[in-house]
Write an enzyme that holds these catalytic residues in place. Structure first.
Site, PDB file in Angstrom:
ATOM      1  N   GLN B 124       0.828  -1.210   0.000  1.00 26.66           N
ATOM      2  CA  GLN B 124       0.000   0.000   0.000  1.00 26.66           C
ATOM      3  C   GLN B 124       0.859   1.255   0.000  1.00 26.66           C
ATOM      4  OE1 GLN B 124      -3.497   0.612   2.841  1.00 26.66           O
ATOM      5  NE2 GLN B 124      -1.963   1.932   3.767  1.00 26.66           N
ATOM      6  N   GLY B 125       0.753   2.069  -1.035  1.00 26.93           N
ATOM      7  CA  GLY B 125       1.517   3.306  -1.121  1.00 26.93           C
ATOM      8  C   GLY B 125       0.677   4.517  -0.764  1.00 26.93           C
ATOM      9  N   TYR B 126       0.435   4.697   0.522  1.00 21.10           N
ATOM     10  CA  TYR B 126      -0.354   5.856   0.970  1.00 21.10           C
ATOM     11  C   TYR B 126       0.558   6.890   1.655  1.00 21.10           C
ATOM     12  CZ  TYR B 126      -4.962   3.582   0.232  1.00 21.10           C
ATOM     13  OH  TYR B 126      -6.084   2.995  -0.299  1.00 21.10           O
ATOM     14  N   SER B 127       1.175   6.513   2.795  1.00 15.11           N
ATOM     15  CA  SER B 127       1.911   7.487   3.606  1.00 15.11           C
ATOM     16  C   SER B 127       3.126   8.026   2.862  1.00 15.11           C
ATOM     17  CB  SER B 127       2.392   6.837   4.902  1.00 15.11           C
ATOM     18  OG  SER B 127       1.303   6.485   5.705  1.00 15.11           O
ATOM     19  N   GLU B 242     -14.173  -5.991   6.609  1.00 11.83           N
ATOM     20  CA  GLU B 242     -12.738  -5.785   6.785  1.00 11.83           C
ATOM     21  C   GLU B 242     -12.449  -4.629   7.746  1.00 11.83           C
ATOM     22  OE1 GLU B 242     -10.412  -7.622   6.244  1.00 11.83           O
ATOM     23  OE2 GLU B 242     -11.362  -9.054   4.918  1.00 11.83           O
ATOM     24  N   GLU B 367      -5.181   8.477  18.226  1.00 13.33           N
ATOM     25  CA  GLU B 367      -5.610   9.874  18.296  1.00 13.33           C
ATOM     26  C   GLU B 367      -6.582  10.189  17.159  1.00 13.33           C
ATOM     27  OE1 GLU B 367      -2.496   8.740  18.724  1.00 13.33           O
ATOM     28  OE2 GLU B 367      -2.478   9.117  20.879  1.00 13.33           O
TER      29      GLU B 367
END
Lengths: 354, 380
Positions: B124-127, B242, B367
């Site tokens: 997964q390439g998110y951050s 999920e 948070e």
């Protein structure tokens, strides 16, 4: 629906103002309200119809108890009526049972349940003991677990009987518990609701129902505290905005709300497990009272903090619910006590240490 | 086979799955704290696929089991009961459901089957270095050039990127206006020229996550999922059960079991740790009950969307508290007599403690979960 009719009854016959009057009376007993409770059948929910009850289960008791909490009722309905009614649900018919049942059907006086489950020894028909009871009104029928000739028994005795003296312990919400001194009180066969080996299990089953009903009442108190706090932080403005828009306030409320959800879930599980195996669902019952007591204390103190100085006034409605939460959280064992009881059960149950 | 399983009674379904797991699941993988990767992960996925137990939530016409939420809950319970190891499995959990909902027939034909068979592994390439919890501030650029996009930038904290054959990612295709607008959802083979990975050793000493560099990477327009600029909405739809399964307290249960074993070996279960252990046992009991209630509500179609945030928050923080207590118990060992604690118990406690650190960070920090829950609670 039972919940709707419970709400309607409480809106008609109870208010925060009545809770305050009850507290100020110092007697621990509101005879008019008690008579109305008898009329609507809440004192006799668990009793069979043959004894003048409505034959309902702990599931319905929990629904009513929760509404008692939501409305800030401090009268000792759970301990002085619902618990003895659970005993009357399962003992055989007898003159003693009919007399005790009449007390609840008429709503004339309350039943003071002995705390604990260690039978008091009756020797030569006489009973001498000092014991705590969960509630005391001006007139009481004492309901005791005793042992006669090596066999446990549940007996009911008027507090006017010679040798009985009472020491009243008022609590901050207006309820009164206390200690009973029994000095050579005569106990005769007609006093017995049940005199055989089953008495212990029946007593424990009724006490479990008391714990579940108190847990349900605490979930109601806690819900009310949370709702009034949510309403307050939305309208209280500081630094130019409602304090409920501040992240720190939101996160505190999220934690309180999560605790309320855990309490509701734990209480619901205890009801289901008790119905499936009455008196033998110790783990979920201890879990429920531990959770509901702990949550009620946390939410009461958290609600006070979020109300600021207003929360520390007698005048604020919060006070009624704060007092109910802190007293009920201790009744029949606080969070630490029930956590400990659960832990002991787990250690005994699963000796699985590879 | 999948069709018939979908139509089984809940109990028969549970029994079939339990029988299969008991028979075929390798003993050396029975550890919920273990994460299978590489060839092991592919092998386990292939076993599930060949036996007709893969992709419980996918619709049957796309090769999944097409299970009701209730059966998906049972599926998860049985895997937990058998102490099945975790796999990342972004393919089944995220890419598949997104392709089924937003993909073209050609995209589904290209990717769904290799996900099911375990041939493709996805990361997964998110951050990005400047976009973690505030994902909408991501800076990776994708510039349209004819029939391709030219992608430039860096992704980070990409779990198991070196094991992956494919990546799904978010990149900015337009700027100005709302930050969430102008983000596009792409898929790409990791072998595409210009993509390189750098491991980042985690606190447990493992190469678990990676920095993924995109240097002039050309991705055909056919690799855009959904509409251009609409990637934010697609990425936010983590679908169905999920979302909820992240809140399972199974790992916390495993950790509590270890805590009890260690307390027992050190004779500390009745001593000064008793109330703390009792508190954790009560928390585990009630968190499990609440999770079951939430699953039951989801099965009955009554789920509150924010409940998955609550479940994840509670399970993650509980796991941390249990592992913190366990580590303290281990620290008592030197004063509890010689050879009081087997080395493998000490290792297990230390490993679980470290494994429990990032659970309040990935998948939305605690948070952020509180922000989500706070918005619902305060109606703001």
């Amino acid at each position: 629906m039972l919940q709707d009719s419970a709400q309607a009854f409480l809106r008609a016959h109870h208010s925060v103002r009545r809770a305050r009057t009850y507290r100020q009376s110092g007697t621990g007993f509101d005879p008019d309200f008690w008579a109305q409770l008898a009329q609507v059948g809440w004192l006799t929910m668990r009793m069979p119809e043959t004894l003048g009850g409505t034959g309902l289960s702990i599931a319905e008791v929990a629904i009513v108890a929760r509404e008692l909490g939501v409305h800030g009722v401090a009268d000792p309905i759970v301990m002085a009526a619902m618990v003895p009614s659970a005993i009357l649900a399962v003992v055989p018919r007898s003159a003693a049972a009919a007399r005790l049942a009449d007390t609840l059907v008429s709503g004339g006086s309350t039943i003071a349940m002995m705390a604990g489950d260690l039978p008091l020894p009756v020797i030569n028909g006489r009973l001498s003991a000092r014991l705590p009871v969960y509630s005391l009104a001006p007139r009481n029928t004492l309901c005791l677990l005793v042992e006669q000739a090596g066999v446990p028994a549940i007996v009911a005795v008027e507090d006017a009987r010679p040798g009985v003296s009472l020491i009243r312990q008022p609590h901050d919400d207006g309820s009164v518990s206390g200690r009973v001194n029994l000095d050579g009180v005569s106990i005769a066969p007609p006093d017995s609701l049940l005199h055989d080996g089953a008495a212990l299990a029946i007593w424990r089953g009724a006490m479990h129902e008391g714990l579940i009903a108190l847990s349900a009442q605490l979930t109601g108190v806690t819900q009310a505290l949370l709702q009034m706090t949510l309403a307050y932080v939305k309208q209280r403005v500081q630094f130019g905005q409602a304090i409920g828009t501040f992240q720190v306030i939101q996160h505190r409320l999220v934690d309180l709300n999560n605790a309320v959800r855990l309490a509701g879930a734990s209480c619901g599980r205890a009801v289901r497990e008790h119905l499936a195996a009455p008196g033998r669902a110790a783990v979920p019952v201890h879990a429920a009272k531990a959770r509901c007591s702990g949550t009620a204390s946390d939410v009461a103190c958290g609600a006070l903090q979020l109300h600021g100085a207003m929360g520390y006034t007698d005048e604020c409605d919060l006070a009624v619910f704060f007092r109910a939460a802190t007293v009920l959280a201790q009744t029949m064992g606080n969070a630490t006590w029930h956590r400990h009881a659960l832990w002991q059960r787990l250690l005994a149950m699963e000796p699985d240490h590879g | 086979m999948a069709d018939s399983r979908r139509d089984l009674s809940d109990e028969a379904f549970r029994a079939q799955l339990r029988e299969w797991l008991t028979r075929v699941y390798p003993a050396q993988w029975r550890d919920p704290a273990l994460r299978l990767r590489g060839a092991d992960a592919r092998r386990w996925q292939r076993m599930q696929y060949e036996a007709g137990w893969r992709a419980p939530g996918w619709p049957a016409e796309h090769g999944g089991l097409g299970l009701s939420i209730r059966k998906q809950v049972i599926y998860q319970q049985e895997l937990e009961r058998c102490a099945v190891a975790r796999t990342l499995d972004h393919g089944v959990r995220m890419v598949g459901p997104i392709l089924i909902r937003y993909g073209t027939p050609a995209q589904r034909a290209a990717y769904l089957l290799p996900i099911l068979s375990g041939e493709h592994q996805w990361c997964q390439g998110y951050s990005e270095p400047g976009a973690g919890s505030d994902l909408a501030s991501l800076q990776m650029r994708a510039e349209r050039q004819g029939e391709c996009y030219l992608i430039q930038g860096q992704k980070i904290w990409t779990t198991l990127a070196a094991d992956a054959s494919h990546i799904f990612l978010l990149a900015r295709t337009a700027s100005g206006g709302r930050r969430q607008h102008g983000i596009t959802f792409f898929v790409a083979p990791m072998a595409t020229p210009g993509i390189s990975v750098q491991p980042i050793k985690n606190l447990a000493g493992e190469e678990e996550f990676y920095a993924v560099q995109f240097d002039g990477v050309r991705v055909p327009v056919g690799n855009v999922i959904g509409a251009e600029h609409d990637g934010w909405r697609i990425a936010k739809t983590l679908l169905g059960f999920e979302r909820l399964s992240q809140g399972s307290p199974a790992l916390a249960r495993h950790a509590m079991h270890l805590a009890r074993r260690i307390a027992h070996h050190l004779h500390l279960e009745h001593g000064r740790y008793a109330d703390r252990l009792a508190h954790l046992a009560c928390d585990l009991h009630d968190t499990s009950v609440l999770y079951e209630d939430i699953c039951e509500a989801a099965a009955a179609g009554r789920e509150q969307p924010e409940d998955s945030s609550m479940a994840k928050l509670l399970a993650a923080e509980l796991l941390q508290r249990i592992t913190e207590c366990t580590l303290e118990l281990v620290g008592e060992a030197p004063w509890r007599g010689p050879a009081a604690l087997a080395p493998e118990l000490r290792t297990a406690a230390e490993r679980l403690f470290l494994l429990a650190r990032p659970v309040t960070i990935f998948g939305g920090t605690s948070e952020v979960q509180r922000n989500i829950l706070g918005k619902v609670l305060l109606g703001s």
